[in-house]
Design a protein around this motif. Structure first.
Motif, PDB file in Angstrom:
ATOM      1  N   PRO A 351       0.739  -1.346   0.064  1.00 48.40           N
ATOM      2  CA  PRO A 351      -0.167  -0.060  -0.127  1.00 48.40           C
ATOM      3  C   PRO A 351       0.916   1.209  -0.131  1.00 48.40           C
ATOM      4  O   PRO A 351       0.336   2.440   0.238  1.00 48.40           O
ATOM      5  N   SER A 352       1.960   1.183   0.025  1.00 51.16           N
ATOM      6  CA  SER A 352       2.927   2.399   0.062  1.00 51.16           C
ATOM      7  C   SER A 352       3.195   2.963  -1.202  1.00 51.16           C
ATOM      8  O   SER A 352       3.564   2.286  -2.564  1.00 51.16           O
ATOM      9  N   TYR A 353       3.049   4.342  -1.268  1.00 51.98           N
ATOM     10  CA  TYR A 353       3.100   4.977  -2.618  1.00 51.98           C
ATOM     11  C   TYR A 353       4.581   4.969  -3.005  1.00 51.98           C
ATOM     12  O   TYR A 353       4.820   5.105  -4.197  1.00 51.98           O
ATOM     13  N   GLY A 354       5.338   4.878  -2.108  1.00 49.42           N
ATOM     14  CA  GLY A 354       7.081   4.828  -2.511  1.00 49.42           C
ATOM     15  C   GLY A 354       7.165   3.675  -3.351  1.00 49.42           C
ATOM     16  O   GLY A 354       7.982   4.026  -4.395  1.00 49.42           O
ATOM     17  N   ALA A 355       6.619   2.738  -3.095  1.00 48.39           N
ATOM     18  CA  ALA A 355       6.834   1.487  -3.950  1.00 48.39           C
ATOM     19  C   ALA A 355       6.453   1.807  -5.476  1.00 48.39           C
ATOM     20  O   ALA A 355       6.946   1.387  -6.459  1.00 48.39           O
ATOM     21  N   VAL A 356       5.225   2.326  -5.704  1.00 49.29           N
ATOM     22  CA  VAL A 356       4.657   2.549  -6.889  1.00 49.29           C
ATOM     23  C   VAL A 356       5.453   3.502  -7.455  1.00 49.29           C
ATOM     24  O   VAL A 356       5.629   3.516  -8.752  1.00 49.29           O
ATOM     25  N   ARG A 357       6.001   4.706  -6.559  1.00 51.66           N
ATOM     26  CA  ARG A 357       6.813   5.697  -7.238  1.00 51.66           C
ATOM     27  C   ARG A 357       8.034   5.148  -8.160  1.00 51.66           C
ATOM     28  O   ARG A 357       8.365   5.313  -8.970  1.00 51.66           O
ATOM     29  N   ASP A 358       8.570   4.202  -7.534  1.00 53.82           N
ATOM     30  CA  ASP A 358       9.815   3.338  -7.809  1.00 53.82           C
ATOM     31  C   ASP A 358       9.727   2.725  -8.941  1.00 53.82           C
ATOM     32  O   ASP A 358      10.483   2.935 -10.070  1.00 53.82           O
ATOM     33  N   ILE A 359       8.533   2.116  -8.989  1.00 50.97           N
ATOM     34  CA  ILE A 359       8.249   1.211 -10.355  1.00 50.97           C
ATOM     35  C   ILE A 359       7.854   2.021 -11.407  1.00 50.97           C
ATOM     36  O   ILE A 359       8.228   1.553 -12.711  1.00 50.97           O
ATOM     37  N   GLU A 360       7.339   3.287 -11.184  1.00 48.68           N
ATOM     38  CA  GLU A 360       6.962   4.097 -12.435  1.00 48.68           C
ATOM     39  C   GLU A 360       8.168   4.902 -12.675  1.00 48.68           C
ATOM     40  O   GLU A 360       8.387   5.302 -13.937  1.00 48.68           O
ATOM     41  N   LYS A 361       9.179   5.443 -11.899  1.00 50.37           N
ATOM     42  CA  LYS A 361      10.153   6.244 -12.145  1.00 50.37           C
ATOM     43  C   LYS A 361      11.384   5.299 -13.197  1.00 50.37           C
ATOM     44  O   LYS A 361      11.880   6.108 -13.683  1.00 50.37           O
ATOM     45  N   TRP A 362      11.448   4.201 -12.777  1.00 50.57           N
ATOM     46  CA  TRP A 362      12.678   3.451 -13.571  1.00 50.57           C
ATOM     47  C   TRP A 362      12.449   3.499 -15.013  1.00 50.57           C
ATOM     48  O   TRP A 362      13.429   3.907 -15.626  1.00 50.57           O
ATOM     49  N   PRO A 363      11.417   3.049 -15.830  1.00 50.51           N
ATOM     50  CA  PRO A 363      11.439   3.176 -17.165  1.00 50.51           C
ATOM     51  C   PRO A 363      11.689   4.838 -17.705  1.00 50.51           C
ATOM     52  O   PRO A 363      12.219   4.900 -18.722  1.00 50.51           O
ATOM     53  N   ALA A 364      10.931   5.823 -16.816  1.00 55.14           N
ATOM     54  CA  ALA A 364      11.118   6.984 -17.252  1.00 55.14           C
ATOM     55  C   ALA A 364      12.392   7.640 -16.947  1.00 55.14           C
ATOM     56  O   ALA A 364      13.021   8.431 -17.743  1.00 55.14           O
ATOM     57  N   ARG A 365      13.298   6.835 -16.415  1.00 53.60           N
ATOM     58  CA  ARG A 365      14.708   7.410 -16.096  1.00 53.60           C
ATOM     59  C   ARG A 365      15.845   6.515 -17.095  1.00 53.60           C
ATOM     60  O   ARG A 365      16.892   6.373 -16.629  1.00 53.60           O
ATOM     61  N   ASP A 366      15.281   5.809 -17.862  1.00 51.40           N
ATOM     62  CA  ASP A 366      16.026   4.857 -18.755  1.00 51.40           C
ATOM     63  C   ASP A 366      16.885   5.871 -19.759  1.00 51.40           C
ATOM     64  O   ASP A 366      16.202   6.259 -20.585  1.00 51.40           O
ATOM     65  N   ARG A 367      18.128   5.769 -19.519  1.00 51.81           N
ATOM     66  CA  ARG A 367      19.074   6.912 -20.386  1.00 51.81           C
ATOM     67  C   ARG A 367      19.907   6.204 -21.479  1.00 51.81           C
ATOM     68  O   ARG A 367      20.460   6.707 -22.216  1.00 51.81           O
ATOM     69  N   ARG A 368      19.333   4.747 -21.667  1.00 46.06           N
ATOM     70  CA  ARG A 368      20.093   4.163 -22.578  1.00 46.06           C
ATOM     71  C   ARG A 368      19.867   4.328 -24.278  1.00 46.06           C
ATOM     72  O   ARG A 368      18.743   4.787 -24.361  1.00 46.06           O
ATOM     73  N   THR A 369      20.647   3.979 -24.835  1.00 46.12           N
ATOM     74  CA  THR A 369      20.593   4.052 -26.242  1.00 46.12           C
ATOM     75  C   THR A 369      20.794   2.649 -26.853  1.00 46.12           C
ATOM     76  O   THR A 369      20.086   2.317 -27.899  1.00 46.12           O
ATOM     77  N   ILE A 370      21.629   1.887 -26.540  1.00 47.90           N
ATOM     78  CA  ILE A 370      21.865   0.614 -27.040  1.00 47.90           C
ATOM     79  C   ILE A 370      21.247  -0.658 -26.322  1.00 47.90           C
ATOM     80  O   ILE A 370      20.698  -1.502 -27.085  1.00 47.90           O
ATOM     81  N   ARG A 371      20.792  -0.519 -25.097  1.00 47.89           N
ATOM     82  CA  ARG A 371      20.055  -1.383 -24.218  1.00 47.89           C
ATOM     83  C   ARG A 371      20.636  -2.787 -24.554  1.00 47.89           C
ATOM     84  O   ARG A 371      19.708  -3.855 -25.006  1.00 47.89           O
ATOM     85  N   ARG A 372      21.861  -3.089 -23.925  1.00 53.10           N
ATOM     86  CA  ARG A 372      22.425  -4.415 -24.002  1.00 53.10           C
ATOM     87  C   ARG A 372      21.932  -5.321 -22.942  1.00 53.10           C
ATOM     88  O   ARG A 372      21.736  -6.366 -23.319  1.00 53.10           O
ATOM     89  N   ASP A 373      21.418  -4.652 -21.931  1.00 53.87           N
ATOM     90  CA  ASP A 373      21.074  -5.339 -20.760  1.00 53.87           C
ATOM     91  C   ASP A 373      19.613  -5.501 -21.184  1.00 53.87           C
ATOM     92  O   ASP A 373      18.992  -4.571 -21.324  1.00 53.87           O
ATOM     93  N   VAL A 374      18.837  -6.292 -20.702  1.00 55.55           N
ATOM     94  CA  VAL A 374      17.627  -6.871 -20.982  1.00 55.55           C
ATOM     95  C   VAL A 374      16.989  -6.568 -19.593  1.00 55.55           C
ATOM     96  O   VAL A 374      17.095  -7.139 -18.532  1.00 55.55           O
ATOM     97  N   ILE A 375      15.876  -5.660 -19.703  1.00 55.18           N
ATOM     98  CA  ILE A 375      15.131  -5.402 -18.631  1.00 55.18           C
ATOM     99  C   ILE A 375      13.788  -5.207 -18.715  1.00 55.18           C
ATOM    100  O   ILE A 375      13.249  -4.870 -19.560  1.00 55.18           O
ATOM    101  N   ASN A 376      12.971  -6.031 -17.755  1.00 56.86           N
ATOM    102  CA  ASN A 376      11.626  -6.053 -17.760  1.00 56.86           C
ATOM    103  C   ASN A 376      11.296  -4.949 -16.697  1.00 56.86           C
ATOM    104  O   ASN A 376      11.697  -5.134 -15.443  1.00 56.86           O
ATOM    105  N   PHE A 377      10.312  -4.094 -16.755  1.00 55.93           N
ATOM    106  CA  PHE A 377       9.969  -3.230 -15.953  1.00 55.93           C
ATOM    107  C   PHE A 377       8.433  -3.519 -15.324  1.00 55.93           C
ATOM    108  O   PHE A 377       7.888  -2.698 -14.554  1.00 55.93           O
TER     109      PHE A 377
END
Length: 577
Positions: A351-377
């Motif tokens: 029920p913590s908004y902090g957990a929701v905020r974390d999950i939503e911010k990670w893809p928004a902060r993806d600075r990559r262009t190559i994306r060699r690491d496979v990441i599921n968000f």
């Protein structure tokens, strides 16, 4: 490739008049359009190749090729003193300080292959096959000459030795860069010292950072005097001020405080509060212990873990914990210290908004262009949902052992009866939301069987069976290159939604005890949406509490009335009135 030629006698006289000297001018190759003004006050030793527009000003260069439009200025020594692999093949003692999980780094390394090499030591044939592939790549990368790519700026640095440097790289004031590779777009700043290392595309290493035997992944930031040894950092990790020793830092590992120490462990999507620390003090057999903090874990200020230990995904850790807990089947929990004991609050982070905020911010902060690491968000996925199902089963089993007990013990942690009941309610609602979300995506297909246990390989959700099949293919020689192995993981990633749909459908069938009808599947999707909405209402309420005027203490210091204090609070927090 450029057409190179030797300097003419007239050009040699001209460059010497500009204060340049050479060990042997006949070893210097230049482009057809070379002009003497490209060299000023510099010393050239060994073999040198200068592409169009490259300039060397007040620097010493030995055995290097310089790319087009690259500047080397005020560099004490840019030199390749002997044959080098430029950081490829360096052994990094990640996760375990005694080296039992050593990973050989290379300049195109993905988080997935590194994870396999570190974690799958029970498959020595697989590790040996991957190391053989890395050995071949290392030999192919080896050379007697260093390289600097196109459009680079190397200025004010002291010693750059045995380095291979990609395109669009900036080195500004570094102290020592030795035996490494900088991929395209890397920035290295003032007073940086780095030895036996590789930095992937877009990484930034700055302001007195010191690295020794490290891999810095794509778009990572190492800044403000951060020190690290024997460590791997993958995509978008951001570490400042503190220290790391022998860690596997999966994607989005974050540590910003001077007092934080990350040591002998695995992290991903992690945030270290000030004073975070893990110790490896049980030295009866040496520094052999390790801790694993699964995806999304967060340490509160002064949190302490004594290795070995293991926390479930998205766990908030507060206080000191020295009993070697394993809470891996309890995601989204709080692990707190109470009266010197480790107390688990199952599902309390849901029920913590902090957990929701974390999950939503990670893809928004993806600075990559190559994306060699496979990441599921994906928030709702078989890996975490499967853990919640196991958690529910365990909580029921604990309760059945003694229905009237005020306190339960599980793997060195205590669970209070009220926390057990709340955890059941939270997990059941989250499971409904997760199943509905996964059923609502992807398609039913026998080609993409997502049955069984899922795992998280350094940011990628994948079935354990599929991962084993990939590694079996490595053992058989069917996947004979590092690129082929990476592609196999990526193929699963491309069809993730279908595999997740398959898992959800089979899991729902197991819960029903039969194959669900189309109407029942549609009902599960609708129920999932309702559960998600209810969970979001809870997290929104948590956010509203954090944004309420009750939290306006210390705002409006010189205000004359409550309205001014409120206006100051809303302006600073960026909230709507």
């Amino acid at each position: 490739m450029y057409q190179y030629r030797k300097l003419t006698p007239e050009e040699i006289a001209a460059v010497e008049a500009l204060g340049n000297t050479a060990e042997e001018w006949s070893l210097v190759d230049v482009s057809e359009d070379f002009t003497p003004s490209q060299l000023i006050g510099s010393r050239l030793e060994g073999h040198i190749a200068i592409a169009p527009g490259a300039r060397i000003i007040r620097s010493r260069v030995k055995n290097y090729r310089l790319g087009e439009n690259t500047l080397v200025q005020s560099v004490t020594a840019l030199e390749c003193r002997s044959r080098s692999s430029f950081g490829n093949g360096v052994d990094v003692a990640t996760m375990n300080e005694c080296g039992g999980r050593t990973v050989k780094i290379y300049d195109t390394m993905s988080a997935q292959i590194a994870y396999v090499m570190a974690v799958y030591r029970h498959r020595p044939e697989t590790v040996a096959a991957l190391e053989a592939m890395i050995g071949r790549l290392t030999e192919a990368r080896s050379s007697e000459m260093g390289e600097v790519g196109r459009n680079c700026r190397l200025t004010g640095a002291r010693f750059i030795r045995e380095m291979r440097i990609g395109d669009d790289v900036e080195i500004d004031g570094a102290s020592a860069l030795v035996n490494g590779t900088l991929r395209n777009g890397v920035h290295v700043g003032v007073d940086v010292k780095a030895y036996d290392f590789i930095a992937a595309e877009g990484a930034r290493i700055d302001n007195g950072t010191t690295l020794e035997r490290c891999f810095v992944g794509e778009s990572c930031i190492m800044d403000k005097g951060f020190t690290a040894a024997e460590s791997l950092f993958f995509a978008n990790s951001h570490c400042e001020n503190g220290e790391a020793a022998a860690i596997f830092a999966g994607p989005y590992t974050v540590s910003h405080h001077k007092s934080s120490l990350l040591i002998a462990g695995m992290f991903s999507f992690f945030n270290a509060g000030s004073g975070s620390n893990q110790s490896n003090h049980l030295f009866k057999s040496g520094a052999v212990h390790q801790s694993v903090h699964l995806r999304g874990c967060k340490f509160a200020s002064s949190a302490y873990i004594m290795s070995p230990a293991l926390e479930g995904a998205f766990t908030m850790v507060m206080g000191h914990h020295s009993y070697h807990h394993d809470t891996s089947i309890f995601p989204y929990s709080y692990l707190i210290e109470k009266e010197g004991r480790s107390v688990l609050m199952p599902g309390a982070n849901l029920p913590s908004y902090g957990a929701v905020r974390d999950i939503e911010k990670w893809p928004a902060r993806d600075r990559r262009t190559i994306r060699r690491d496979v990441i599921n968000f994906e928030e709702y996925n078989p890996y975490v949902a499967g853990a919640m199902l196991r958690a529910v089963d365990m909580l029921h089993r604990l309760e059945e052992q003694d229905p009237d007990a005020p306190l339960y013990t599980y793997n060195k942690v205590q669970i209070r009866a009220a926390g057990l009941q709340r955890g059941l309610k939270l997990y059941n609602k989250a499971i409904v939301a997760a199943l509905g979300a996964m059923l609502d995506k992807g398609e039913s297909s026998t080609r993409y069987n997502g049955a069984g246990r899922w795992i998280d390989i350094a940011g990628q959700y994948i079935t354990h069976r599929a991962a084993e099949e990939i590694l079996d293919a490595v053992d058989r020689g069917e996947l004979a290159s590092l690129e082929a192995v990476d592609n196999a993981f990526r193929v699963f990633f491309v069809h993730y939604d279908d595999y997740a749909h398959s898992w959800a459908e089979q899991t729902y069938a197991a819960l029903l005890g039969r194959t669900p009808t189309v109407e029942e599947l549609n009902g599960a999707i609708a129920a999932g949406r309702n559960a998600h909405a209810a969970m979001r209402a809870a997290t929104d309420a948590d956010r509203d509490r954090d944004c309420s005027l009750d939290m306006a203490v210390s705002y409006g210091l010189d205000s004359d009335n409550e309205a001014q204090r409120r206006d100051d609070y809303y302006a600073v927090r960026g909230l709507k009135r």
